[in-house]
Design an enzyme around this catalytic site. Structure first.
Site, PDB file in Angstrom:
ATOM      1  CG  HIS A 151       3.716  30.622  89.311  1.00  0.00           C
ATOM      2  ND1 HIS A 151       2.898  30.665  88.210  1.00  0.00           N
ATOM      3  CD2 HIS A 151       4.956  30.984  88.878  1.00  0.00           C
ATOM      4  CE1 HIS A 151       3.613  31.016  87.151  1.00  0.00           C
ATOM      5  NE2 HIS A 151       4.867  31.224  87.523  1.00  0.00           N
ATOM      6  CB  SER A 272     -14.678  32.626 115.829  1.00  0.00           C
ATOM      7  OG  SER A 272     -15.704  31.664 115.764  1.00  0.00           O
ATOM      8  CG  ASN A 280     -11.974  34.998 112.255  1.00  0.00           C
ATOM      9  OD1 ASN A 280     -11.185  34.064 112.138  1.00  0.00           O
ATOM     10  ND2 ASN A 280     -13.200  34.856 112.731  1.00  0.00           N
TER      11      ASN A 280
END
Ligand code: ARG
Length: 466
Positions: A151, A272, A280
């Site tokens: 989870h 970026s 990224n």
């Protein structure tokens, strides 16, 4: 070529033409045509002179295609018609003899089966490469603890090697699926004619041998209308792409500032345009995002085949675009997964610290109580109580005194030394001694099995070349 007087409506031509897609089948189409011409001559259906003229003409056509100076024409419907037209221009009327005992219906599916097998070969090689990298990275990080998650909550610690090898076994099953798809593409359709067979005693066994097929399709109707080998390929590709999407998702997550479990190599990151601090994980994100597209090809082509009456229908022309884009997408993502997996740098300290969260030992504490005689369900409740107490008071589990432990369970109060030993970090991983578990001995055993698996054929044939 047509029995109609009216020229085709250009809007029909635009919908109907497949040349833009199927032109990449030219190498398969030429190989098939050469084998077909030789077979026809071997059976006395063509003279040897006609065969030689056809082979020379096909060589000339190949040169034009290879050098990208093949004169395509606006009315060429597909690559098969374009090649036959050009062959006849070059070789003269004998070009028209090549289509003896052959229909476009058995021709197109034969080309596609050959093409699919070739792409499967490339995919298998790429899979092996990624699996080799995973084994190497697992060896390098054999005893690096990290939290295992359920989870996306810290659950139980594992070694990074164990986590990396999980991907190895997913990909091994992909290899098995691709090997199955390859066998399904290994029955020769050529010779089925339009659908019923042809009016000549052709030698399909010879064609199969020459074109690398394992057997000859035994039913001409099935041969021209069947495309389940395409679905087998797309199914294997869809599952493999899904596996890569999970790897990509974990790389995105782990390289985030929140996790900082790893850093992706600069070669696999983008900056970026506005935020100078950003690195990224575009490639890892695309591993996630490309997968549904491959699944889409499977669903779309399954839809094309659904409820389609036998035998050939123009619907089947759609098969190629799905195979081509699935293969291009899968091979690009496999290569990226390999590059990123090889270059990613893991942060031992960050992972160890996250794995040192004492709460992660809750299952081990419950197991201690089980060993002391308590039923597991009851032990689970006792440890849940301890966790609640510790969290409410902002303390760690190892802080709790013998009296506090006894308040939850007298058994635990009497065995605080064992309790403390369980909470000592190294025991959490090494206690997972069951086969397939994360203890070092088991991971070493698993690594050995992974290496043997890599050396054998996709389906575990030990005699296959290394
Ligand atoms: N371009 C077609 C295809 O890919 C060729 C087969 C056409 N056969 C026919 N009978 N119209 O399926």
């Amino acid at each position: 070529m047509s029995r109609f007087h009216e020229p085709q409506d250009p809007r029909f031509q635009r919908l109907n033409a497949s040349l833009g897609v199927d032109r990449r089948l030219w190498p398969q189409d030429l190989a098939q045509s050469r084998a077909h011409a030789r077979m026809l001559a071997a059976r006395g259906i063509l003279t040897e002179a006609d065969r030689d003229a056809l082979l020379a003409g096909l060589d000339a056509v190949e040169l034009e295609l290879r050098e990208e100076r093949f004169p395509f024409e606006a009315h060429d419907e597909d690559i098969h018609m374009a090649i036959e037209r050009r062959l006849t221009e070059i070789a003269g009327p004998v070009g028209g003899r090549l289509h003896t005992a052959r229909s476009r219906n058995d021709q197109v599916v034969t080309d596609l089966a050959m093409y699919t097998r070739e792409r499967i070969g490339a995919t298998q090689a790429a899979l092996r490469e990624l699996m080799t990298v995973l084994v190497a990275r697992a060896e390098e990080h054999l005893d690096w603890p990290m939290p295992g998650y359920t989870h996306l909550q810290r659950a139980q610690p594992v070694y990074l090697s164990h986590h990396l090898l999980a991907y190895f076994w997913m990909l091994q099953r992909d290899r098995e699926r691709f090997a199955f798809a390859e066998r399904q593409s290994g029955r020769l359709p050529l010779g089925a004619g339009a659908l019923a067979g042809v009016n000549f005693h052709t030698d399909r066994e010879l064609l199969a041998r020459e074109l690398g097929f394992q057997e000859v399709a035994p039913n001409s109707i099935d041969a021209v209308s069947g495309r389940d080998f395409v679905l087998d390929y797309l199914g294997a590709a869809a599952i493999c792409a899904m596996h890569l999407s999970r790897l990509g998702a974990e790389l995105v997550l782990w390289s985030s500032s929140e996790f900082r479990f790893c850093e992706l190599p600069g070669e696999w990151s983008s900056g970026s345009s506005i935020m100078p601090q950003k690195k990224n994980p575009d490639a890892a994100e695309l591993l996630r995002a490309k997968a549904p597209r491959v699944v889409g090809h499977l669903a779309a082509f399954h839809g094309v085949m659904h409820a389609l009456p036998l035998t050939y229908n123009k619907d089947l022309q759609e098969d190629k675009e799905h195979v081509f884009d699935a293969a291009d997408t899968l091979e690009a993502t496999l290569a990226a997964a390999t590059g990123m997996t090889a270059g990613v740098r893991f942060d031992r300290e960050r992972m160890r610290a996250a794995a040192a969260d004492e709460l992660i030992a809750a299952t081990d504490l419950a197991d201690l109580l089980v060993r002391l005689g308590m039923p597991f369900r009851e032990a689970h409740g006792v440890v849940a109580g301890l966790v609640r107490t510790a969290l409410e008071q902002g303390r760690s589990l190892s802080d709790l005194s013998a009296a506090e432990l006894a308040a939850h369970s007298s058994l635990l109060g009497a065995h605080r030394a064992d309790y403390q030993r369980v909470l000592a970090h190294d025991s959490w991983l090494e206690s997972k001694v069951s086969y397939g578990g994360t203890s070092l001995a088991r991971v070493r055993e698993q690594l050995a099995l992974a290496r043997t698996t890599l050396r054998s054929s996709p389906e575990g044939d030990a005699h296959a070349p290394a």
